[in-house]
Design an enzyme around this catalytic site. Structure first.
Site, PDB file in Angstrom:
ATOM      1  N   GLY A 229     -20.478  30.902  53.058  1.00  0.00           N
ATOM      2  CA  GLY A 229     -21.666  30.733  52.238  1.00  0.00           C
ATOM      3  C   GLY A 229     -21.727  31.754  51.121  1.00  0.00           C
ATOM      4  N   PRO A 230     -22.655  31.568  50.178  1.00  0.00           N
ATOM      5  CA  PRO A 230     -22.789  32.507  49.063  1.00  0.00           C
ATOM      6  C   PRO A 230     -23.182  33.894  49.546  1.00  0.00           C
ATOM      7  CG  PRO A 230     -24.012  30.458  48.668  1.00  0.00           C
ATOM      8  CD  PRO A 230     -23.595  30.441  50.090  1.00  0.00           C
ATOM      9  N   PRO A 231     -22.997  34.916  48.714  1.00  0.00           N
ATOM     10  CA  PRO A 231     -23.385  36.274  49.113  1.00  0.00           C
ATOM     11  C   PRO A 231     -24.895  36.381  49.362  1.00  0.00           C
ATOM     12  CG  PRO A 231     -21.965  36.313  47.170  1.00  0.00           C
ATOM     13  CD  PRO A 231     -22.334  34.890  47.403  1.00  0.00           C
ATOM     14  N   GLY A 232     -25.251  37.159  50.368  1.00  0.00           N
ATOM     15  CA  GLY A 232     -26.658  37.446  50.630  1.00  0.00           C
ATOM     16  C   GLY A 232     -27.393  36.409  51.436  1.00  0.00           C
ATOM     17  N   THR A 233     -26.693  35.401  51.992  1.00  0.00           N
ATOM     18  CA  THR A 233     -27.390  34.335  52.717  1.00  0.00           C
ATOM     19  C   THR A 233     -27.580  34.652  54.199  1.00  0.00           C
ATOM     20  OG1 THR A 233     -25.240  33.230  52.900  1.00  0.00           O
ATOM     21  CG2 THR A 233     -26.726  32.487  51.156  1.00  0.00           C
ATOM     22  N   LYS A 235     -24.867  35.938  56.526  1.00  0.00           N
ATOM     23  CA  LYS A 235     -23.718  35.755  57.426  1.00  0.00           C
ATOM     24  C   LYS A 235     -23.537  36.976  58.330  1.00  0.00           C
ATOM     25  CE  LYS A 235     -20.985  35.102  53.922  1.00  0.00           C
ATOM     26  NZ  LYS A 235     -22.001  35.153  52.864  1.00  0.00           N
ATOM     27  N   THR A 236     -23.530  38.157  57.737  1.00  0.00           N
ATOM     28  CA  THR A 236     -23.383  39.374  58.532  1.00  0.00           C
ATOM     29  C   THR A 236     -24.596  39.600  59.420  1.00  0.00           C
ATOM     30  OG1 THR A 236     -22.069  40.299  56.713  1.00  0.00           O
ATOM     31  CG2 THR A 236     -22.839  41.822  58.403  1.00  0.00           C
ATOM     32  N   HIS A 452     -38.703  31.631  18.534  1.00  0.00           N
ATOM     33  CA  HIS A 452     -37.602  31.227  19.428  1.00  0.00           C
ATOM     34  C   HIS A 452     -38.137  30.879  20.819  1.00  0.00           C
ATOM     35  CE1 HIS A 452     -33.292  31.435  20.731  1.00  0.00           C
ATOM     36  NE2 HIS A 452     -33.878  31.677  21.915  1.00  0.00           N
ATOM     37  N   GLU A 453     -38.926  31.781  21.401  1.00  0.00           N
ATOM     38  CA  GLU A 453     -39.435  31.541  22.758  1.00  0.00           C
ATOM     39  C   GLU A 453     -40.452  30.403  22.778  1.00  0.00           C
ATOM     40  OE1 GLU A 453     -37.979  32.849  25.155  1.00  0.00           O
ATOM     41  OE2 GLU A 453     -36.835  34.326  24.018  1.00  0.00           O
TER      42      GLU A 453
END
Length: 638
Positions: A229-233, A235-236, A452-453
């Site tokens: 999975g993507p970082p920070g989801t 897993k660890t 622009h914004e």
């Protein structure tokens, strides 16, 4: 009642070796007759004068030298004024007071005997041979070298609990063991969302706790599970929860722990790791960032066949599913680069299960917020559902960062509790960067930024599939001079009209500059980068272009990054470039047309933006009215 354990005092081995050396030196020095007297050198003839005049009390001699001890009454003579004091300057009554070379030992002994018989000398004696002092003087260098050698060997082999320079233990595993002695505080209660992943992980724990439940009907315990999975989801975090929940030994290490500059070390560490795990089976091994050693073999043409990383991977493959594999050891691994892993590692029988840990959806984000908000003092009216809606695309680590940043912002403002505005400021801080209100901006530049914004806001407001606006600001933040904040809809699939509307809204800033000033500037760099990536993805990845048809040049295996040639011809490359340019220019002209039709409202919005610097959705509703095709997001719980 808990016992207060006194801390263990660690004694440095250098202190022990220093004490031993000091003892040897003292024995050696004192063994040679050292004392604190201050004897003076004299001659044999002068000694005979002292002896004949009855001033000598005692003589102690060896084969070559003699020491003279004077009587107390003799110390008062002026001729002995230099010899009567010791090294500290005090009167030395005990002696010795003089020393001299003997010469002929036999003649000297006869002279002493004659003086003793005449009562001129009280006593004389020959001192014993200093055999121990000589032996120690001879052996001391060898003893010191042996001690130093033993010390270095113990250090290099990791003996005596030392942690440095473990050369002989370099092939040992660096895995950290978690068992009943190491209490891990993280449990499955601390893991919010990820129901599917938690269910499979919990089942693995059940395999080891009660294997008979599954083996009694012929089932086999899986060899391993790969968390992708993507970082920070999380897993660890899931692996930490397994260590906290499982009542079995848990070995944790990183993929880079196998890597070393010495040949064969990685494979040796893999063998030692599985040996330890089999001795403590049933057990779990967790390898974080396994792509450090599990990358596909043979892709890097620059390395030779005897690649250390490949040897490590080969040993890992053998241990996971080879002859003599113990079925009571389960391997968990985590990576966010599953596309580069070796196929042999991914097959069934090694990693039987691949658990995809995706970014949390809106319902899971609400649960994650509730977990991270527990230790934070928050206001009573804070709504976690609102926070979940304001953080699309955020991972679990991002949400933890938002909660911590909000607490820091509230403390900076001397608040007693964290409220809704603090969380909104935290999201802005993380996504856009820190506000730079003191940045020097000229009035002309400020108006250009506002136009622009306002162009972004106007175009996105008028389009059906563009993301709904949250706020617009012209306060510099991070590297941007202004920003428009949107709340994108969370879609599982994206249709071409949705991507085109997003591209048109992105080009709204440059289109507004063209409509108002009839000039363009460099301020649209990030917009052009974003829209070019979207157009290229439509043409080359998703097959959404009519001219190229249903074809993709995306390679999910990651092998294309090692190729020097592109998977299409030069003619096709020209078609791709033309279609990408056509897509962008079409949406740019569409944005110009929308802004031409709403030019007065665009200028009105820019004027309000210059005055307030920050405008919200309510200000746009005042100017444009209700947004067509307004959508609402509801969180449903089962």
């Amino acid at each position: 009642m808990s016992e207060n354990k006194s801390p263990k005092v660690k004694i440095s081995p250098w202190l022990i070796y220093g004490l031993i050396l000091g003892v040897f030196l003292l024995i050696n020095v004192f063994g040679n007759g050292f004392n604190f007297s201050n004897p003076k050198p004299t001659t044999l003839s002068k000694f005979y004068e002292f002896l004949d005049s009855g001033q000598v009390d005692k003589v102690v001699f060896s084969n070559t030298k003699a020491q003279v001890f004077l009587k107390k009454e003799a110390l008062g003579n002026k001729e002995h004024k230099d010899a009567k004091n010791d090294v500290m300057g005090n009167l030395n009554e005990k002696g010795p007071h003089y020393y001299f070379e003997i010469g002929d030992l036999k003649t000297f002994q006869e002279s002493l005997k004659a003086a003793y018989d005449k009562k001129l000398l009280n006593t004389y004696a020959k001192e014993p041979e200093g055999i121990w002092g000589d032996i120690l003087s001879l052996l001391l260098p060898f003893l010191l070298l042996a001690g130093l050698w033993i010390f270095m060997m113990r250090r290099m082999s990791g003996g005596s609990g030392s942690g440095g320079g473990q050369i002989f233990s370099i092939g040992k595993s660096k895995a950290k063991l978690f068992d009943e002695k190491n209490d891990v505080k993280v449990t499955f209660e601390n893991v919010a969302g990820l129901e599917g992943a938690k269910e499979e992980i919990q089942e693995i724990v059940e395999f080891l706790k009660n294997p008979e439940k599954y083996t009694s009907i012929g089932g086999k315990i899986p060899k391993g599970a790969l968390l992708v999975g993507p970082p920070g989801t999380g897993k660890t975090l899931l692996a930490k929860a397994v260590a906290g929940e499982a009542k079995v030994p848990f070995f944790s290490l990183s993929g880079s722990d196998f890597v070393e500059m010495f040949v064969g070390v990685g494979a040796s560490r893999v063998r030692d790791l599985f040996k330890q795990a089999k001795e403590k089976s049933p057990a779990i091994i967790f390898i974080d960032e396994i792509d450090a050693v599990g990358r596909a073999r043979g892709k890097n043409n620059m390395s030779g066949s005897n690649d250390e990383r490949e040897n490590t991977l080969n040993q890992l493959l053998t241990e996971m599913d080879g002859f003599g594999t113990n079925t009571n050891v389960i391997v968990l691994a985590a990576t966010n680069r599953a596309d580069v892993l070796d196929k042999a590692l991914m097959r069934a029988g090694r990693f039987d299960r691949q658990i995809y840990v995706d970014l949390p959806d809106i319902r899971e984000r609400k649960e994650i917020f509730e977990v991270h908000l527990k230790p934070i003092k928050k206001s009573e009216e804070l709504d976690t559902e609102f926070l979940a809606k304001q953080t699309p695309g955020f991972s679990g680590a991002d949400i933890a960062n938002v909660c911590n940043e909000a607490a820091l912002i509230a403390a900076r403002k001397d608040k007693k509790a964290v409220d809704k505005q603090d969380f909104l400021d935290a999201v802005d801080r993380i996504v856009g960067g820190l506000e730079k209100k003191n940045k020097i901006v000229t009035p002309e530049e400020k108006r250009a930024i506002a136009i622009h914004e306002a162009g972004h806001a106007t175009v996105s407001w008028m389009l059906e599939h563009a993301a709904p606006l949250v706020k617009v600001t012209i306060v510099p933040r991070g590297q941007s001079l202004g920003a428009a904040w949107y709340l994108p809809e969370e879609r599982l699939i994206v249709r071409p009209e949705q991507m085109l509307d997003e591209m048109c809204a992105t080009m709204g800033g440059r289109a507004a500059e063209k409509v108002i000033f009839n000039k363009i500037s460099t301020g649209a760099l990030s917009d052009l980068e974003k829209v070019t990536k979207q157009a290229r993805a439509m043409v080359t990845i998703y097959g959404l272009n009519d001219k190229l048809g249903n074809i993709t040049y995306y390679d999910s295996s990651g092998q294309s990054e090692y190729n020097f040639s592109k998977p299409y011809s030069e003619e096709t490359a020209r078609v791709i470039d033309d279609e990408i340019s056509l897509l962008i220019e079409t949406q740019y002209k569409r944005a110009i047309q929308l802004l031409e039709e709403n030019k007065d409202k665009l200028i009105q919005l820019a004027d309000i933006l210059i005055e307030k610097e920050v405008i919200f959705k309510d200000d746009l509703e005042t100017i444009f009215g209700n947004r067509p095709h307004e959508k609402t997001i509801e969180i449903t719980t089962e």
